[in-house]
Design an enzyme around this catalytic site. Structure first.
Site, PDB file in Angstrom:
ATOM      1  N   HIS A   1       0.836  -1.220   0.000  1.00 34.74           N
ATOM      2  CA  HIS A   1       0.000   0.000   0.000  1.00 34.74           C
ATOM      3  C   HIS A   1       0.867   1.265   0.000  1.00 34.74           C
ATOM      4  CE1 HIS A   1      -3.258  -2.745   1.365  1.00 34.74           C
ATOM      5  NE2 HIS A   1      -2.303  -3.251   2.128  1.00 34.74           N
TER       6      HIS A   1
ATOM      7  N   SER B   1      15.400  20.691 -17.344  1.00 33.65           N
ATOM      8  CA  SER B   1      14.265  21.580 -17.564  1.00 33.65           C
ATOM      9  C   SER B   1      14.753  22.810 -18.319  1.00 33.65           C
ATOM     10  CB  SER B   1      13.688  21.998 -16.205  1.00 33.65           C
ATOM     11  OG  SER B   1      13.006  23.225 -16.306  1.00 33.65           O
TER      12      SER B   1
ATOM     13  N   LYS C   1      16.957  21.098 -12.274  1.00 32.04           N
ATOM     14  CA  LYS C   1      16.216  19.859 -12.504  1.00 32.04           C
ATOM     15  C   LYS C   1      17.011  18.784 -13.235  1.00 32.04           C
ATOM     16  CE  LYS C   1      12.507  19.173 -11.546  1.00 32.04           C
ATOM     17  NZ  LYS C   1      11.233  19.514 -12.182  1.00 32.04           N
TER      18      LYS C   1
ATOM     19  N   GLU D   1       9.715   8.012 -17.171  1.00 31.23           N
ATOM     20  CA  GLU D   1       8.337   8.486 -17.356  1.00 31.23           C
ATOM     21  C   GLU D   1       7.788   8.049 -18.711  1.00 31.23           C
ATOM     22  OE1 GLU D   1       7.940  12.653 -15.096  1.00 31.23           O
ATOM     23  OE2 GLU D   1       9.726  12.487 -16.327  1.00 31.23           O
TER      24      GLU D   1
END
Ligand code: ARG
Length: 476
Positions: A173, A294, A300, A307
Site C-alpha cells: 500500500h 528543464s 532539474k 516516465e
C-alpha cells in the site's frame, strides 16, 4: 515511400494484361482515393524479407512437385533475391497502386523475369501469404525481444554483486511494511521478466505454424507439399485447417498481449524508480545519460526516460485493445479488416523493444543511495512483524501476538522511539514471554536474518537465488 504513376512503363517490355492482378472481371478503374485508403505497403513493406523468403520456399516446393520446371524455379529465385537486395539497398520503388508488399514484389518479379514470374502465385493466395510473412516477422521479433529481456535480467543480477547486503524498506500500500534485501528486489524483477520470456516462448510455438498452402480459405487443387515449405522456413508444423488459417490472427494478439505484460512490468519498475529517485525518497541516483533537464529550472534532473517507459505502456495496452476489438465478430474466413493488425503489432514490438533497451542501461547505471536509505531504515517499524512471529514461536496464538505487538508499536510511536529502543521491562509487561531475546530480532538487520522461508528475503535464500540466476543467465 516513393510512388510512381500507374502508367509506369515496364522496363523489360513485359506486356501486362492489366494493371491490377484482379481486373479481369472489372470494367471500371479503382478510384484513386480507394487506392490510398486501402493500401498497406506504406507499413507492410517491413515484411519484405519474410515475403521473399516465403516466395522462394513456395517456388522451390512447386518445382519439387512438378508444377514448375527447374529452370523456372531458378529464374524466380534469382529474381526474388535481386529484388530483396534492391529493397535492402533502398533503391526499390514501392507503388501505392499495387496495394501491399506482396503485390509489389510479385509485380517487380514479373517486370524482371517476364511470364515465368506470373506462375509464382500458383497454389497460394495473399491470405495465406500475409499470414506466413507476419508469423515469420513475429517469430524474429519474439527472439529479439527475448534477447532484450535477458539483457535486462542480467543487468539486475549484476546489481546483486554490487548491492550485496543492502537492506531497503519493503512496501505494501506504499506504506513501509517489512525490510527486504535490495537483491530481493532485483530478483523480483528478474522473475517477472522471466515469466515474460516464458510467455513469449509459449506464444512462439503457436506462431511457428505454417499457414502457406491453405490458399484463400479452402486450400488448393494444385499439388503442393506444405511440409516441405514448413521445413524450409523453419516452421514446427502446419496450420491444420484452411478456414481457420485464413481467418485467424490470434497468434498476433497473443504476441501483443505478451508484449503488454512486458510493458506493464517495465512501467512498475519505472514508477518505483521515479519515486525512489525523488528528494523525498533519496533511495536511488539515476544515471544522467538517461535523464533530461528543464528549460526553465536550472536544478532539474528529470527521470524522463522512466516516465516515457511508463507512458508508452498506454499505447501498448491500446494496441492490444485495438487488436481484440478488430477480430471481434469477424466471420470466417479472411476479411480485409485483418490488414489493420500489422501497425498495432509493429508499434507494440518497436515500443517495447526500445523501452527494454533503455531499461537495461538504467538498471545497470543507477546507484543506490546507501547512506540515505540506512539513515531512515529504522523508521516505520519494519521489524514489528518479525517480533510478532518471535512471540508466536513462544506459543502465543497469532491473533493474540498481533494485538500485543500492535500495542507495543503504538506505545513506541507515542514515545517517538523504535521498538529496539524500548526497555526490556516494557516488553515483559506486554507479555511474559517477551524477554531479552526480543533484541535478537529487532532492528532491520536482525529482522532480515530471522527470515527462513523459501522465496523469502532470508539472506541465505536470496544468495541461493542469485547463484541460480547467475547460472541460468550464463553469467558465471
Ligand atoms: N494487405 C493484406 C493484409 O494485410 C493482404 C491480404 C489481402 N487479401 C485480399 N484478399 N485482399 O491483410
Amino acid at each position: 515511400m516513393k510512388g510512381l504513376p500507374s502508367s509506369y512503363p515496364c522496363p523489360l517490355g513485359v506486356k501486362f494484361v492489366s494493371q491490377k492482378p484482379w481486373s479481369g472481371v472489372f470494367d471500371a478503374q479503382t478510384d484513386p482515393r480507394v487506392e490510398k485508403f486501402s493500401e498497406s505497403v506504406s507499413f507492410d513493406a517491413r515484411l519484405y524479407a519474410q515475403d521473399v523468403a516465403g516466395s522462394i520456399a513456395h517456388a522451390q516446393m512447386l518445382g519439387s512437385t512438378g508444377v514448375l520446371e527447374a529452370a523456372e524455379v531458378e529464374q524466380i529465385v534469382a529474381g526474388l533475391t535481386a529484388i530483396r537486395e534492391e529493397i535492402a539497398a533502398g533503391t526499390f520503388v514501392f507503388r501505392q497502386e499495387l496495394e501491399d508488399v506482396h503485390m509489389n514484389i510479385e509485380r517487380a518479379l514479373i517486370e524482371r523475369i517476364g511470364d515465368v514470374g506470373r506462375k509464382l502465385h500458383t497454389g497460394r493466395s495473399r491470405n495465406d501469404q500475409v499470414s506466413t510473412d507476419f508469423r515469420l516477422w513475429i517469430r524474429d521479433a519474439i527472439d529479439h525481444t527475448d534477447g532484450l529481456l535477458a539483457a535486462v535480467q542480467r543487468a539486475f543480477v549484476s546489481r546483486c554483486g554490487r548491492d550485496e547486503g543492502v537492506i531497503v524498506p519493503g512496501y505494501t500500500h506504499m506504506q513501509r511494511a517489512q525490510p527486504v534485501l535490495a537483491n530481493h528486489y532485483w530478483l523480483a524483477y528478474t522473475e517477472k521478466f522471466q515469466r515474460d520470456r516464458q510467455r513469449l516462448a509459449d506464444c512462439r510455438r503457436r506462431v511457428n505454424q505454417l499457414p502457406l498452402g491453405t490458399a484463400a480459405l479452402a486450400g488448393t487443387t494444385v499439388p503442393i507439399d506444405r511440409h516441405r515449405v514448413a521445413a524450409e522456413l523453419g516452421f514446427e508444423g502446419l496450420v491444420a485447417n484452411s478456414l481457420d488459417s485464413s481467418s485467424d490472427r490470434d497468434f498476433a494478439i497473443e504476441f501483443a498481449f505478451a508484449l503488454t505484460l512486458v510493458a506493464e512490468h517495465l512501467s512498475t519498475l519505472a514508477e518505483e524508480w521515479i519515486l525512489w529517485s525523488t528528494v523525498e525518497f533519496r533511495f536511488l541516483r539515476l544515471p544522467q545519460a538517461y535523464c533530461t533537464g528543464s528549460s526553465i529550472m536550472p536544478q532539474k534532473i528529470n527521470p524522463d526516460v522512466l516516465e516515457l517507459i511508463r507512458g508508452k505502456t498506454a499505447r501498448v495496452v491500446g494496441n492490444l485493445q485495438a487488436l481484440l476489438v478488430l477480430v471481434k465478430g469477424l466471420p470466417l474466413a479472411y476479411n480485409r479488416d485483418l490488414q489493420e493488425d500489422k501497425e498495432r503489432v509493429f508499434d507494440s514490438a518497436d515500443t517495447v523493444q526500445a523501452c527494454l533497451e533503455l531499461a537495461a542501461g538504467i538498471v545497470a547505471g543507477a546507484e543506490l543511495n546507501r547512506e540515505a536509505i540506512a539513515e531512515r531504515l529504522e523508521a516505520g517499524y519494519l521489524d514489528a512483524t518479525t517480533l510478532m512471529e518471535h512471540l508466536i514461536a513462544k506459543g502465543v496464538p497469532q491473533r493474540t501476538a498481533h494485538e500485543i505487538i500492535g500495542k507495543l508499536v503504538g506505545s513506541a510511536m507515542k514515545q517517538g522511539k523504535s521498538l529496539a529502543e524500548l526497555p526490556v521491562a516494557e516488553f515483559t509487561a506486554a507479555h511474559a514471554a517477551l524477554d531479552e531475546s526480543v533484541y535478537e530480532v529487532l532492528g532491520c538487520e536482525r529482522a532480515i536474518a530471522a527470515f527462513v522461508s523459501e522465496g523469502s528475503t532470508a539472506p541465505a535464500r536470496v544468495a541461493e537465488q542469485v547463484a541460480a540466476w547467475r547460472g541460468r543467465l550464463g553469467m558465471d
